[in-house]
Design an enzyme around this catalytic site. Structure first.
Site, mmCIF file in Angstrom:
data_model
loop_
_atom_site.group_PDB
_atom_site.id
_atom_site.type_symbol
_atom_site.label_atom_id
_atom_site.label_comp_id
_atom_site.label_asym_id
_atom_site.label_seq_id
_atom_site.Cartn_x
_atom_site.Cartn_y
_atom_site.Cartn_z
ATOM 1 C CD GLU A 118 -3.215 -0.636 2.071
ATOM 2 O OE1 GLU A 118 -2.936 -0.179 3.361
ATOM 3 O OE2 GLU A 118 -4.130 -1.745 2.243
ATOM 4 C CD GLU A 146 -3.728 -6.190 2.821
ATOM 5 O OE1 GLU A 146 -4.865 -5.468 3.642
ATOM 6 O OE2 GLU A 146 -2.389 -5.813 2.761
HETATM 7 C C1 GLA Z 1 -3.909 -2.914 4.825
HETATM 8 C C2 GLA Z 1 -2.407 -3.070 5.241
HETATM 9 C C3 GLA Z 1 -2.861 -4.747 5.915
HETATM 10 C C4 GLA Z 1 -3.757 -4.167 7.103
HETATM 11 C C5 GLA Z 1 -5.140 -4.212 6.772
HETATM 12 C C6 GLA Z 1 -6.323 -3.984 7.453
HETATM 13 O O1 GLA Z 1 -4.806 -3.258 4.057
HETATM 14 O O2 GLA Z 1 -2.330 -3.258 3.600
HETATM 15 O O3 GLA Z 1 -1.288 -4.952 6.178
HETATM 16 O O4 GLA Z 1 -3.044 -3.456 7.810
HETATM 17 O O5 GLA Z 1 -4.853 -2.780 5.711
HETATM 18 O O6 GLA Z 1 -7.434 -4.154 7.335
#
Ligand code: GLA
Length: 667
Positions: A153, A305
């Site tokens: 991210e 995710e």
């Molecule tokens: C993001 C991050 C993860 C985690 C999630 C929690 O997507 O990439 O490492 O922190 O949020 O929702």
């Protein structure tokens, strides 16, 4: 170039972030047993492992990673191996404080959390590259490796002195000379003229409004600086494993990266998606992010995710009622995902995310969550034939991060107008009409789209304006929202307030004035077939030339002015919408424009709350409603998930999904 097929190999991947370093090794065996029970194909390992892999500068501790990768491989689980560079170890910040970002006020953003790096720091970049190279050298030939996951991210900002030097280099490349920069930034205003490059700084905390050209370029620069970090790691990986695809996970509808430029640098596009189970518009929001991601990818993509249950970063974090995790997972597959993954595999017992759900929750394997996780794994196996197929769309929404950045600044006619709000409203209207929608860059070839919608593109380049005009002239249907075509690439207002090419296309002589509306304020408008409706956020004192008014404002200062217009241009049609119509009116308006453009919904006569999407030969039906729905079928179909044949119609219980195949597509 490798692509997603190299990782999926004809399957829908299933898994999640796996952080074995958080657990004693005896738990690893249990993890693999449970992954097999759940039908997990692929796990992402090592996203935040830097301090474990490199406990002190230059040291390497790969033994644990050797062992877990071997165990996963023995267990038949494949690996998306991450470079750990999103979270530098404490030693880096402690020994090299210049790698730590500084905020707009110059305050250091310390370690103790994650993402504490300055993208312009040569020290950070060098360490990141070294650990990436060593990982690729060591694991490039590992039989479990299927994909690389770079960082996590990307989205940090920094305003430090190193960033200032980097920003100046970036500006020199963009403008060549200071005169061009002064011109582009309009520095004649407020005595801001720069006389030497050394005077230029990032837009740090200042007394009053920051120069908008400077702020816009800093957004561009930051996206590019982060992208350099990504491409450096990608190149190191690609040089060692040319056949293994590389990705990084995007945040959904995230302002901080130019999503088009980034996607072009990836072999595989992935996104993280966490709709709020309590949000009544969550399914529409999910569909938007999925459509955007598919468009960035130009085909199938990875849901990197999502949450099996609650997240932990909202004020109040709600679990997913039974069926919702499955429904949203299959919605992603319907809209082009070839991988359904979670953050994270096993819920942490310590750390900041210990109350964020996992596929294996604190309650363990005999839990509701794990039961649903297993069921989903089994279903995704049945969906293997869907992998690699396309999602056809003949409507497109135009989106551009540069325009978003330009509008996300202070000093505009209304701070209530947000790009995200408008994108969501317009996309939702199309989604509710069951018109599958792509996203496209304003320079993209639009000829294959019957309908092009522009909720708002405040900043439009000359090339984009010409592209829109050519599209409509050639027979396309454009529906254009307010405050579009106002600024050029430098955020300089176009002569006349709205670009003359756009006005010609829309059949508008002049926009005399913008009359933004307050929160809670609404106008009333009325049109022959649209009826009476409310508009919020915006209104305009609009004078058409050739456009016919479709709806007019009733009452108030702008009584009688057009709220919606329609103009014949070339062999096409251009609509203009000068307010944000209430949802039903926006739906009716876009539906009418689509119909006139010859676009039919995926299925006619769908009950409210039911989403229909075509992917390859398959018809996905998803009931987002809380009550059962009956859907008539045009022809007999077989549900890929159950093997059951359906003839004239199907009944979908709350949150139910069917993946219907025409009889001939079942072998
Ligand atoms: C993001 C991050 C993860 C985690 C999630 C929690 O997507 O990439 O490492 O922190 O949020 O929702």
């Amino acid at each position: 170039m490798p692509d997603l097929n190299d990782a999926t190999r004809g399957r829908v991947l299933y898994g999640g972030d796996y952080n074995p370093e958080q657990w004693p090794e005896r738990v690893w065996h249990d993890d693999i047993r449970l992954m097999r029970r759940a039908g997990v194909t692929t796990v992402t390992v090592g996203v935040f492992s830097w301090a474990r892999l490199e406990p002190r500068p230059g040291a390497r501790d790969f033994g644990w990673l050797d062992r877990i990768l071997d165990l996963l491989h023995e267990g038949g689980i494949e690996v998306c191996l991450a470079t750990p560079t999103a979270s530098p170890p404490p030693w880096m910040g402690s020994r090299h404080p210049e790698t730590l970002p500084r905020d707009e006020s110059g305050t250091v953003v310390w370690y103790g959390s994650r993402n504490q790096f300055c993208a312009s720091s040569p020290v950070y970049r060098e360490h990141a590259l070294r650990i990436t190279e060593d990982l690729a050298d060591r694991y490039g030939g590992h039989p479990a490796l299927r994909m690389w996951h770079v960082g996590n991210e990307y989205g940090t900002h920094c305003w430090c002195d190193e960033t200032a030097r980097h920003f100046r280099r970036w500006l020199r490349t963009r403008y060549g000379g200071l005169d061009a920069l002064n011109e582009a930034w309009g520095t004649a205003f407020w005595s801001q003229r720069y006389d030497s490059w050394e005077e230029i700084i990032p837009p740090r905390r200042a007394q009053y409004l920051i120069n908008p050209g400077q702020a816009l370029d800093f957004r561009r620069f930051t996206s590019d600086a982060l992208l350099e970090c990504f491409t450096a790691e990608r190149d190191a990986l690609a040089a060692r494993t040319p056949h293994t695809p590389v990705t990084t996970n995007f945040m959904p509808l995230f302002i901080g990266q130019d999503g088009w430029a980034w996607a072009a640098e990836e072999d595989v596009v992935s996104v993280d998606l966490y709709p709020d189970p309590k949000d009544p518009h969550a399914a529409a929001y999910g569909a938007l992010v999925q459509d955007l991601t598919r468009s960035q990818a130009g085909g199938p993509w990875v849901l990197m995710e999502q949450a099996a249950g609650p997240v932990n970063w909202r004020g109040v974090n709600h679990p997913k009622p039974d069926g919702l995790m499955r429904l949203w997972s299959l919605q992603a597959v319907a809209r082009g995902a070839d991988a359904v993954c979670f953050f994270q595999w096993r819920q942490s017992r310590q750390g900041s995310e210990k109350f964020h759900s996992g596929m294996v929750p604190h309650a363990g394997e005999h839990s509701r969550t794990f039961a649903r996780v297993r069921e989903l794994g089994a279903e995704l196996r049945e969906l293997a034939p869907v992998a690699g197929t396309d999602v056809p769309a003949r409507a497109a929404i135009l989106h551009d991060w540069h325009s978003w950045w330009a509008t996300a600044q202070d000093g505009r006619p209304s701070s209530l107008v947000s790009c995200e709000r408008l994108l969501r409203a317009w996309h939702q209207a199309l989604w509710e009409r069951n018109l599958t929608t792509d996203f496209a860059h304003p320079h993209a070839d639009l000829t294959d789209y019957a309908l092009v919608a522009v909720p708002q593109l405040y900043l439009l380049t000359d090339e984009a304006l010409d592209n829109l005009a050519a599209y409509v002239r050639g027979g396309g249907t454009l529906v254009c929202g307010f405050f579009t075509g106002v600024a050029d690439e430098d955020d300089r207002v176009r002569p006349g307030g709205v670009d003359r090419r756009l006005r010609a296309l829309l059949g508008i002589r002049t926009v005399h004035e913008w009359w933004p509306l307050d929160e809670g304020e609404a106008l009333t408008a009325e049109g022959a077939w649209l009826g009476a409706f409310h508009g919020t956020l915006w209104s305009e004192d609009l004078e058409p030339s050739t456009a016919e008014p479709v709806a007019r404002i009733k009452g108030g200062e702008l009584d009688g002015r057009p709220a919606v217009t329609r103009n014949a241009y070339g062999t096409g049609t251009a609509w203009y919408v000068s307010t944000l119509p209430e949802p039903a009116a926006l739906r009716a308006l876009l539906g009418r424009a689509a119909e006139e453009a010859g676009l039919a919904p995926v299925l006619p006569g769908l009950p409210e709350g039911v989403e229909a999407v075509r992917r390859g030969p398959y018809l996905f039906l998803l009931n987002h409603g809380r009550t059962p729905a009956v859907v008539p079928l045009p022809s007999a179909r077989t549900d890929l998930l159950t093997g059951r044949a359906h003839h004239t119609g199907v009944r979908l219980d709350r949150f139910a999904v069917m993946v219907l195949a025409p009889p001939e597509s079942l072998g």
